[in-house]
Enzyme design. Structure first.
Site, PDB file in Angstrom:
ATOM      1  N   LYS A 114     -84.712  28.887 -73.507  1.00 52.68           N
ATOM      2  CA  LYS A 114     -85.800  29.879 -73.545  1.00 52.68           C
ATOM      3  C   LYS A 114     -86.798  29.672 -72.420  1.00 52.68           C
ATOM      4  O   LYS A 114     -87.346  30.632 -71.891  1.00 52.68           O
ATOM      5  CB  LYS A 114     -86.516  29.835 -74.890  1.00 52.68           C
ATOM      6  CG  LYS A 114     -85.698  30.459 -75.997  1.00 52.68           C
ATOM      7  CD  LYS A 114     -86.566  30.799 -77.182  1.00 52.68           C
ATOM      8  CE  LYS A 114     -85.789  31.601 -78.193  1.00 52.68           C
ATOM      9  NZ  LYS A 114     -86.596  31.967 -79.339  1.00 52.68           N
ATOM     10  N   LYS A 198     -75.073  34.916 -77.499  1.00 51.86           N
ATOM     11  CA  LYS A 198     -75.358  35.273 -78.887  1.00 51.86           C
ATOM     12  C   LYS A 198     -76.104  36.609 -78.951  1.00 51.86           C
ATOM     13  O   LYS A 198     -76.887  36.913 -78.055  1.00 51.86           O
ATOM     14  CB  LYS A 198     -76.133  34.098 -79.499  1.00 51.86           C
ATOM     15  CG  LYS A 198     -77.333  34.408 -80.340  1.00 51.86           C
ATOM     16  CD  LYS A 198     -78.026  33.141 -80.787  1.00 51.86           C
ATOM     17  CE  LYS A 198     -79.523  33.251 -80.574  1.00 51.86           C
ATOM     18  NZ  LYS A 198     -80.271  33.760 -81.686  1.00 51.86           N
ATOM     19  N   LYS A 201     -82.504  39.336 -80.419  1.00 57.39           N
ATOM     20  CA  LYS A 201     -83.557  40.362 -80.349  1.00 57.39           C
ATOM     21  C   LYS A 201     -84.127  40.453 -78.948  1.00 57.39           C
ATOM     22  O   LYS A 201     -84.617  41.488 -78.529  1.00 57.39           O
ATOM     23  CB  LYS A 201     -84.715  40.041 -81.291  1.00 57.39           C
ATOM     24  CG  LYS A 201     -84.370  39.875 -82.734  1.00 57.39           C
ATOM     25  CD  LYS A 201     -85.671  39.709 -83.535  1.00 57.39           C
ATOM     26  CE  LYS A 201     -85.452  38.952 -84.814  1.00 57.39           C
ATOM     27  NZ  LYS A 201     -85.787  37.529 -84.711  1.00 57.39           N
TER      28      LYS A 201
HETATM   29  N1  AQP Z   1     -76.334  36.118 -83.275  1.00 51.12           N
HETATM   30  C1  AQP Z   1     -76.552  35.496 -84.425  1.00 51.12           C
HETATM   31  N2  AQP Z   1     -75.512  35.225 -85.244  1.00 51.12           N
HETATM   32  C2  AQP Z   1     -75.730  34.588 -86.436  1.00 51.12           C
HETATM   33  N3  AQP Z   1     -76.954  34.226 -86.874  1.00 51.12           N
HETATM   34  C3  AQP Z   1     -78.006  34.488 -86.077  1.00 51.12           C
HETATM   35  N4  AQP Z   1     -79.335  34.271 -86.199  1.00 51.12           N
HETATM   36  C4  AQP Z   1     -79.980  34.750 -85.105  1.00 51.12           C
HETATM   37  N5  AQP Z   1     -79.108  35.277 -84.258  1.00 51.12           N
HETATM   38  C5  AQP Z   1     -77.880  35.130 -84.818  1.00 51.12           C
HETATM   39  C6  AQP Z   1     -79.962  33.634 -87.353  1.00 51.12           C
HETATM   40  O1  AQP Z   1     -80.962  34.515 -87.852  1.00 51.12           O
HETATM   41  C7  AQP Z   1     -82.037  33.745 -88.388  1.00 51.12           C
HETATM   42  C8  AQP Z   1     -83.346  34.232 -87.825  1.00 51.12           C
HETATM   43  O2  AQP Z   1     -83.338  34.096 -86.426  1.00 51.12           O
HETATM   44  P1  AQP Z   1     -84.716  34.064 -85.636  1.00 51.12           P
HETATM   45  O3  AQP Z   1     -85.592  35.132 -86.111  1.00 51.12           O
HETATM   46  O4  AQP Z   1     -85.249  32.709 -85.643  1.00 51.12           O
HETATM   47  O5  AQP Z   1     -84.405  34.277 -84.187  1.00 51.12           O
HETATM   48  P2  AQP Z   1     -83.359  35.071 -83.411  1.00 51.12           P
HETATM   49  O6  AQP Z   1     -82.891  36.299 -84.112  1.00 51.12           O
HETATM   50  O7  AQP Z   1     -82.391  34.027 -83.012  1.00 51.12           O
HETATM   51  O8  AQP Z   1     -84.283  35.508 -82.302  1.00 51.12           O
HETATM   52  P3  AQP Z   1     -83.772  36.303 -81.168  1.00 51.12           P
HETATM   53  O9  AQP Z   1     -84.969  36.842 -80.525  1.00 51.12           O
HETATM   54  O10 AQP Z   1     -82.714  37.251 -81.624  1.00 51.12           O
HETATM   55  O11 AQP Z   1     -82.992  35.283 -80.346  1.00 51.12           O
HETATM   56  P4  AQP Z   1     -83.542  34.434 -79.282  1.00 51.12           P
HETATM   57  O12 AQP Z   1     -84.767  33.794 -79.874  1.00 51.12           O
HETATM   58  O13 AQP Z   1     -82.427  33.479 -79.052  1.00 51.12           O
HETATM   59  O14 AQP Z   1     -83.840  35.349 -78.193  1.00 51.12           O
HETATM   60  C9  AQP Z   1     -81.772  32.285 -88.023  1.00 51.12           C
HETATM   61  O15 AQP Z   1     -81.207  31.643 -89.154  1.00 51.12           O
HETATM   62  C10 AQP Z   1     -80.745  32.389 -86.938  1.00 51.12           C
HETATM   63  O16 AQP Z   1     -79.902  31.249 -86.907  1.00 51.12           O
END
Ligand code: AQP
Length: 335
Positions: A114, A198, A201
């Site tokens: 990040k 992955k 968001k």
């Molecule tokens: N792609 C995914 N597949 C499976 N599980 C996922 N999670 C997130 N992405 C995937 C799980 O969802 C829960 C909440 O996640 P979060 O709100 O902490 O963050 P995020 O959705 O990972 O945030 P972003 O913005 O989508 O991703 P980043 O931060 O990487 O840009 C968690 O249990 C997470 O494991």
């Protein structure tokens, strides 16, 4: 009710996507329905580790709560609240900042990803995100934490903090060592544009993810445009190696159809991606359309949602306050 205590959180940083739903929220609902004490948190303090527009943060907190409810979480069965209303999290996080070692945090791959190349300019909050996450979980003496694969390393750090605290202060078993629940075929849903990343968001392209707020037409369009490869669907799992996009679409289908990847390969083997994409769109729409409609309905009831978070915060404070108080005594703070 069994003796497990489940805790998990989701950042209110935007609409929930299919990865959040299959990897986390759907599991939250299953655990709640299994008669386990469950606490689910909108982790707004985590959200601000990257700058958030205040109006957007407020809106996203309401929207993600609406999505929780639309997916089946119930106030009667789970405690649902937003982190910033319960100050035990930040108080315990400070104590854990003094237990965790800099070397441990330096190993966190999510911070490296990040912060990227601009590490000097990342917020201090982003760096110590995992100690706050440890406080979120341990403030309730939670025993089980359902998360996606990306949170595995942070969970390991939580376990290390609990063990070091218990050891340093000679209070064996005071903080339970929580178990991650990372199971099933959907622990890592990948981007529709790049099967090696992955679904997230924060990815700029809306076409990379299915949001729970997407209508049927957008779901169909995003799936039709999802990246694939020029080969036909194979008959065995081993032939999916180095075909991340095919593996991702088949994995999503298998999860939604509640069947194994082997059974899914049997169903589509030898056909082109059009057949898989058509059937995947249909199954996605039938799963997500009722959720989408319910979110829209709930968003007209903002006062109700705010009240759920307020009541949940009271309950969360009630459970975590005595645990914090005991922690303060163990550390040696005056009352
Ligand atoms: N792609 C995914 N597949 C499976 N599980 C996922 N999670 C997130 N992405 C995937 C799980 O969802 C829960 C909440 O996640 P979060 O709100 O902490 O963050 P995020 O959705 O990972 O945030 P972003 O913005 O989508 O991703 P980043 O931060 O990487 O840009 C968690 O249990 C997470 O494991």
């Amino acid at each position: 009710m069994d003796s497990k205590l489940v805790f998990s959180g989701v950042q209110p940083t935007g609409n929930l996507h299919l990865g959040n739903y299959l990897g986390a929220v759907k599991r939250f609902v299953e655990l709640q329905d299994a008669d386990t004490m469950c606490i689910y948190c909108l982790v707004d303090l985590h959200a601000i580790t990257n700058w958030q527009d205040p109006k957007e943060l407020r809106r996203n907190t309401i929207e993600v709560t609406a999505a929780f409810l639309a997916c089946g979480l119930r106030q009667e069965n789970s405690i649902i609240f937003n982190q910033s209303q319960v100050s035990t999290h930040t108080e315990l996080a400070w104590i854990f900042n003094c237990v965790a070692r800099i070397g441990w945090l330096n190993r966190m791959t999510q911070f490296k990803e990040k912060a990227g190349k601009n590490r000097e300019n990342a917020s201090l909050g982003l760096y110590c995100y995992p100690t706050l996450m440890a406080a979120d979980i341990l403030a309730y003496h939670a025993t089980h934490v359902p998360v996606g694969e990306d949170q595995k390393q942070h969970l390991e750090l939580t376990r290390d903090i609990a063990m070091k605290f218990n050891n340093d202060f000679k209070t064996p078993g005071f903080f339970p060592i929580p178990e991650p629940i990372i199971e099933g075929t959907a622990t890592r849903i990948m981007s529709l544009r790049d099967g090696t990343k992955k679904m997230s968001k924060s990815e700029a392209s809306e076409m990379s993810r299915i949001n729970l707020t997407d209508d049927s037409d957008s779901i169909r369009k995003k799936i039709q445009k999802a990246k694939t490869d020029p080969f036909e669907i194979p008959s065995v799992k081993e032939e999916l190696v180095n075909r991340p996009e095919a593996e991702n679409l088949l994995g999503i289908y298998a999860t939604l159809a509640n069947q194994s990847i082997e059974k899914t390969l049997e169903q589509f083997s030898g056909s082109d991606f059009k057949k898989l994409k058509d059937e995947l769109s249909d199954i996605l729409i039938s799963e997500l359309d009722p959720i989408n409609k319910e979110i829209k309905k709930l968003l007209n009831e903002e006062t109700y949602i705010v009240e759920i978070l307020r009541m949940g915060s009271e309950e969360a404070d009630h459970i975590s306050r005595p645990i914090l108080q005991k922690t303060r005594e163990i550390v040696g703070f005056l009352k």
